[in-house]
Design an enzyme around this catalytic site. Sequence first.
Site, PDB file in Angstrom:
ATOM      1  N   SER A  91       0.836  -1.202   0.000  1.00 38.98           N
ATOM      2  CA  SER A  91       0.000   0.000   0.000  1.00 38.98           C
ATOM      3  C   SER A  91       0.875   1.257   0.000  1.00 38.98           C
ATOM      4  O   SER A  91       1.688   1.435  -0.898  1.00 38.98           O
ATOM      5  CB  SER A  91      -0.984  -0.051   1.176  1.00 38.98           C
ATOM      6  OG  SER A  91      -1.908   1.001   1.085  1.00 38.98           O
ATOM      7  N   HIS A 198      -8.032   1.662  -1.577  1.00 40.39           N
ATOM      8  CA  HIS A 198      -7.773   0.719  -2.679  1.00 40.39           C
ATOM      9  C   HIS A 198      -9.043   0.240  -3.385  1.00 40.39           C
ATOM     10  O   HIS A 198      -8.970  -0.636  -4.234  1.00 40.39           O
ATOM     11  CB  HIS A 198      -6.928  -0.475  -2.213  1.00 40.39           C
ATOM     12  CG  HIS A 198      -5.541  -0.082  -1.818  1.00 40.39           C
ATOM     13  ND1 HIS A 198      -4.591   0.297  -2.736  1.00 40.39           N
ATOM     14  CD2 HIS A 198      -4.971   0.074  -0.599  1.00 40.39           C
ATOM     15  CE1 HIS A 198      -3.491   0.648  -2.099  1.00 40.39           C
ATOM     16  NE2 HIS A 198      -3.695   0.528  -0.799  1.00 40.39           N
TER      17      HIS A 198
END
Length: 303
Positions: A91, A198
């Site tokens: 991430s 996301h």
Amino acid sequence: MGKIAFVFPGQGTQFVGMGKDIYENNALAREEYDKIFKNLSFDLKTPMFDGPEEILKKTKYTQPAIVAMSLILDKLLKQKGINPDFVAGHSVGEYSAIGSAGFLSLDEAVKLTSFRGEVMNEIAEKVNGGMAAVIGMSSDKIQEFLKTIPGIVEAVNFNEPKQTVIAGEKEAIEKACEILKENGARRAMPLAVSGPFHSSLMKPAGEKLKEELKKYTLNNTSIKLVANTTAEFISTGNELKEEIYNQSFGPVKWVDTIEKLKENGVETIYEIGPGKVLSGLIRKIDKSLKVISVNSIAAIENL
């Protein structure tokens, strides 16, 4: 001889006092930190080193704090003569990997991260979304069940074979947790995060990042980065621009990333940054890989 990869953790690994030992005990680290702090439009040093935790937990502070600490440890590790053949990050950890590979300088990587943190925050506040961790069920099975749920809910973090994170609209997440537990998931629990990171709900953040990237020159690099969204290698600035855009609303394919590193001869992985979260995930993906955690000045000195 086996190859080396550096991997970098993401949000959730932050803690008050992170990086303070490095700052106080290493002249090079102090110099790099001061350069980073000067380059930002807000005070990052106080929440990082002294808190309070409520401030550090805000995405605007968390993300650049993690990347700053990770990249300074990365620099100290390289100073000891340990260099990676490949890099990857989970991430926001991908931004540490961007700095480590040399696509951007250390302070530019942190500056871009701080912009990402701000836009993620801004978009997350506008959408009523969240995330949940699903444990004890394969990602394929999870994705099949998600297709049956009304609203937006997507599998976004493929962390290890039996742990997948889903994200989307709050109601859809609640419904998904119910259905997944009824159908055999050991646990399905909402996470204490401020948005559906996301997921496709975050696409407006990607658009803002794409615009911001016009202010940066992304170098081509000799160290290959394994991209979160595809688990494929990236080594040019143009490929990276595409990944930065897609990653803000696309998946983190962590299982595929570790498998890609292994396929390409990696035997030793250094997890660089706060915490040891990735070391745990990597061991569940492939026990044969050697994982070394570098999360403090003591860890650097003990190598």
